[in-house]
Design a protein around this motif. Structure first.
Motif, PDB file in Angstrom:
ATOM      1  N   UNK A  44      -5.861 -33.708-110.087  1.00  0.00           N
ATOM      2  CA  UNK A  44      -5.839 -32.761-108.968  1.00  0.00           C
ATOM      3  C   UNK A  44      -4.657 -32.969-108.038  1.00  0.00           C
ATOM      4  N   UNK A  45      -4.573 -34.133-107.383  1.00  0.00           N
ATOM      5  CA  UNK A  45      -3.439 -34.387-106.480  1.00  0.00           C
ATOM      6  C   UNK A  45      -2.089 -34.277-107.196  1.00  0.00           C
ATOM      7  N   UNK A  52       3.805 -28.213-105.010  1.00  0.00           N
ATOM      8  CA  UNK A  52       4.740 -28.374-103.876  1.00  0.00           C
ATOM      9  C   UNK A  52       6.180 -28.330-104.369  1.00  0.00           C
ATOM     10  N   UNK A  53       6.443 -29.079-105.458  1.00  0.00           N
ATOM     11  CA  UNK A  53       7.810 -29.090-106.006  1.00  0.00           C
ATOM     12  C   UNK A  53       8.236 -27.696-106.450  1.00  0.00           C
ATOM     13  N   UNK A  54       7.314 -26.964-107.138  1.00  0.00           N
ATOM     14  CA  UNK A  54       7.680 -25.633-107.636  1.00  0.00           C
ATOM     15  C   UNK A  54       7.949 -24.663-106.490  1.00  0.00           C
ATOM     16  N   UNK A  55       7.135 -24.797-105.442  1.00  0.00           N
ATOM     17  CA  UNK A  55       7.372 -23.926-104.282  1.00  0.00           C
ATOM     18  C   UNK A  55       8.752 -24.240-103.708  1.00  0.00           C
ATOM     19  N   UNK A  56       9.035 -25.534-103.633  1.00  0.00           N
ATOM     20  CA  UNK A  56      10.313 -26.005-103.131  1.00  0.00           C
ATOM     21  C   UNK A  56      11.467 -25.403-103.947  1.00  0.00           C
ATOM     22  N   UNK A 267       6.644 -43.213 -98.899  1.00  0.00           N
ATOM     23  CA  UNK A 267       6.994 -41.927 -99.507  1.00  0.00           C
ATOM     24  C   UNK A 267       8.239 -41.347 -98.857  1.00  0.00           C
ATOM     25  N   UNK A 268       8.288 -41.432 -97.544  1.00  0.00           N
ATOM     26  CA  UNK A 268       9.438 -40.899 -96.807  1.00  0.00           C
ATOM     27  C   UNK A 268      10.742 -41.555 -97.294  1.00  0.00           C
ATOM     28  N   UNK A 269      10.717 -42.879 -97.379  1.00  0.00           N
ATOM     29  CA  UNK A 269      11.945 -43.568 -97.784  1.00  0.00           C
ATOM     30  C   UNK A 269      12.285 -43.317 -99.246  1.00  0.00           C
ATOM     31  N   UNK A 270      11.267 -43.207-100.110  1.00  0.00           N
ATOM     32  CA  UNK A 270      11.530 -42.959-101.533  1.00  0.00           C
ATOM     33  C   UNK A 270      12.127 -41.574-101.727  1.00  0.00           C
ATOM     34  N   UNK A 280       5.959 -35.308-105.368  1.00  0.00           N
ATOM     35  CA  UNK A 280       5.386 -36.588-105.799  1.00  0.00           C
ATOM     36  C   UNK A 280       4.881 -37.373-104.594  1.00  0.00           C
ATOM     37  N   UNK A 281       5.677 -37.334-103.518  1.00  0.00           N
ATOM     38  CA  UNK A 281       5.230 -38.042-102.308  1.00  0.00           C
ATOM     39  C   UNK A 281       3.954 -37.408-101.765  1.00  0.00           C
ATOM     40  N   UNK A 282       3.902 -36.066-101.844  1.00  0.00           N
ATOM     41  CA  UNK A 282       2.685 -35.361-101.413  1.00  0.00           C
ATOM     42  C   UNK A 282       1.493 -35.798-102.261  1.00  0.00           C
ATOM     43  N   UNK A 283       1.736 -35.806-103.587  1.00  0.00           N
ATOM     44  CA  UNK A 283       0.644 -36.201-104.494  1.00  0.00           C
ATOM     45  C   UNK A 283       0.160 -37.604-104.159  1.00  0.00           C
ATOM     46  N   UNK A 284       1.112 -38.498-103.870  1.00  0.00           N
ATOM     47  CA  UNK A 284       0.734 -39.882-103.560  1.00  0.00           C
ATOM     48  C   UNK A 284      -0.131 -39.938-102.308  1.00  0.00           C
ATOM     49  N   UNK A 285       0.324 -39.200-101.267  1.00  0.00           N
ATOM     50  CA  UNK A 285      -0.447 -39.211-100.026  1.00  0.00           C
ATOM     51  C   UNK A 285      -1.848 -38.652-100.259  1.00  0.00           C
TER      52      UNK A 285
END
Ligand SMILES: Nc1ncnc2c1ncn2[C@@H]1O[C@H](COP(=O)(O)OP(=O)(O)OP(=O)(O)O)[C@@H](O)[C@H]1O
Ligand SMILES: [Mg+2]
Length: 555
Positions: A44-45, A52-56, A267-270, A280-285
């Motif tokens: 899911x995440x 998010x990436x595709x929208x981006x 996530x921010x720094x990565x 990916x950062x969104x998914x992680x959060x």
């Protein structure tokens, strides 16, 4: 008052594992389904991150969106199946445990039950089993599912970037701190709560069971405050457990804050270093935040799980009472007691050097003043008590005491306790043998049914003895409760039922003693006279004195 033992967690688990062993396959399947559900849950995440990436990148999101729906449905279905499988597994395991504990409880030495308090045993068999069976349905399945999901989440984070896992793992020391704080306090607090609840049950039983005595002696002013005190300490124990779990949640909130902050910062720094995408950062959060739910599920069930573990430890504790060495009954019909000494649980010696031999078919009456040890002797002969010293050599024996229990149900059910395969004709013959003309086999007796008089209950007990057909019978106070007319009926019934058996009869009416083959007289825990009625009257000792007083009374 020494309580029944309580098992250590390790011993409890050993029993659970053993009970699970025959259901290994079922357990493996249930676990497999839950693992699959938890793994699917990770998707899911990850799909949201993809969106998010595709929208981006301004690409179509139809694919991942549809997949998201499919994953949600699949996850829900698998979890549902897994939870059902787990709770289906729990029920038979619990049933097996209950069966074992009840079987063991029935074999507990009478001394142990008296010492530990009947309330304690009853609260184990009642409350503790109820707590466990609730936990098996309501706590164990969600706990299993949530723990699996938690574990897999960290694996999911690692697939995005192992450094995210490291950041998220900062939550662990804070959680460990919180859990250790809790574990140190919760275990004892819950054990205490269970124990205090057992004591309260005992206090209530004492008051209810002794209601007549308490009223007769005007003891209400002391008896009720005792129940009240026990109830209040039970409430206090519950409040203690609640306070502990409240403090626990505030510590967990701190852990959530630390974990979320560090995952977001990582996530921010990565993203900034172009190691991972924003998605990916969104998914992680999202993955990490999801663990809060899981942790809340664990938190919501941990109280119950703890209570269940305490209950489990108490039930397994019952299994740990050492089995009394089986005093080998032999097929013979004689009784041989040698060098018997008995003291109740460290108290004064109430039987001293008692030797008693009863030949097959002989009927011996026991007389003596109150407190001289008649009941104790009867219970030793009936193997109800294991004497402190001495040897007991007794064949198949049955005991009828004044404390007759009428089991709820029909009279036929009650009688069949003594002989489960008895036909109605046999039951009727047993009732006839004890002159129970009033008795109807289909009458409902006991709780909610016909109230029997003490004499009628005694007749039933004698009828049960007749059905059980032991070679040796021990009767204690079987005729004491009834008025003199009732006593005559009971004496006649006892005579009929004892025919052809070896018997030891505690006789409160000396006319009953007079008809025995032999009479023994007890005084202060010793047999002080032994002989036939004629012999003892001629000897002009203690029995003769009793007899003269008795006949003078009647004259
Ligand atoms: N369960 C018990 N725990 C401790 N002491 C006991 C217990 N039962 C009996 N006693 C004690 O053992 C002694 C013998 O009692 P027992 O009941 O055998 O006497 P008894 O001859 O049957 O008296 P009664 O005629 O009143 O029935 C008494 O001092 C009594 O207080
Ligand atoms: Mg007695």
């Amino acid at each position: 008052m020494k309580a029944l033992p309580t098992a250590t967690p390790r011993e409890s688990w050993a029993v659970v594992r053993e009970l699970l062993r025959p259901r290994r396959r079922q357990a493996a399947i249930a676990l497999g389904v839950l693992v699959a559900a938890a793994a699917l849950g990770l998707a899911g995440p990850l799909l949201l991150g993809e969106i998010v990436d595709r929208v981006d990148e301004q690409r179509s999101i139809t694919g991942p969106a549809l997949a998201l729906v499919g994953v949600a449905i699949g996850e829900a279905l698998l979890f549902a199946v897994g939870l059902i499988l787990i709770s289906n597994l729990g029920q038979p395991v619990l049933a097996a445990l209950r069966e074992r504990v009840v079987a063991r409880a029935l074999k507990l030495p009478a001394e142990q039950v008296e010492r530990g308090g009947r309330g304690d045993l009853l609260s184990r068999l009642g409350d503790d089993i109820a707590v466990l069976s609730e936990a098996v349905v309501e706590a164990v399945p969600p706990l299993a599912a949530a723990s699996l999901t938690l574990g897999l989440t960290f694996v999911g984070l690692a697939t995005i970037d192992p450094r995210l896992t490291l950041a998220a793992l900062l939550v662990v020391p804070v959680q460990v701190w919180a859990v250790r704080w809790y574990a140190k306090r919760a275990g004892p607090a819950y054990a205490d709560e269970r124990r205090v609840s057992g004591e309260r049950a005992q206090a209530i039983l004492d008051v209810v069971g002794g209601a007549r005595t308490i009223r007769a002696l005007g003891l209400q002013p002391t008896a009720l405050p005792r129940v009240e005190a026990r109830s209040l300490s039970s409430v206090a124990a519950v409040v203690r457990t609640i306070r502990i779990s409240t403090h626990f949640s505030s510590r967990l909130n701190a852990a959530e804050f630390v974990g979320t902050a560090s995952t977001l910062v990582a996530g921010y720094f990565l993203v900034k270093a172009d190691s991972i995408s924003v998605g990916a950062a969104t998914a992680a959060a999202l993955l990490f935040i999801r663990t809060f739910d899981q942790f809340n599920i664990v938190l919501g069930t941990i109280d119950e799980a703890n209570r269940a573990l305490a209950a489990l430890a108490r039930l397994v504790g019952v299994l740990q009472v050492p089995e009394p060495p089986p005093a080998e009954p032999h097929p013979g019909a004689h009784v041989a007691l040698d060098g018997i000494r008995h003291a109740y649980d460290g108290g004064p010696t109430v039987l001293h050097d008692v030797d008693l031999h009863i030949a097959a078919g002989e009927r011996v009456a026991v007389v003596g003043v109150s407190g001289s040890g008649k009941t104790t002797l009867a219970k030793v002969v009936a193997r109800f008590h294991t004497p402190t010293d001495g040897t007991v050599d007794v064949g198949q024996v049955a005991l009828v005491t004044q404390e007759v229990h009428v089991f709820a149900g029909t009279l036929a059910d009650d009688l069949r306790l003594a002989k489960p395969d008895a036909t109605d004709e046999q039951l009727q013959r047993a009732l006839d043998a004890v002159d129970a003309g009033w008795a109807r086999l289909d009458a409902v007796v006991g709780h909610g049914g016909v109230e029997l008089t003490p004499a009628q209950a005694q007749q039933l007990a004698l009828a049960r003895l007749h059905l059980a057909d032991p070679r040796i019978a021990v009767l204690d106070e079987a005729t004491a409760e009834a008025g003199s007319a009732g006593a005559r009926v009971l004496e006649r019934a006892a005579d009929t039922v004892l025919r052809g058996r070896t018997a030891l009869v505690v006789a409160h009416r000396l006319t009953q003693a007079a008809r025995a083959d032999r009479i023994i007289v007890m005084d202060a825990g010793r047999i002080v006279e032994s002989g036939t009625h004629a012999e003892l009257v001629a000897a002009e000792g203690a029995y003769a004195a009793l007899w003269h007083a008795y006949t003078a009374d009647r004259a």
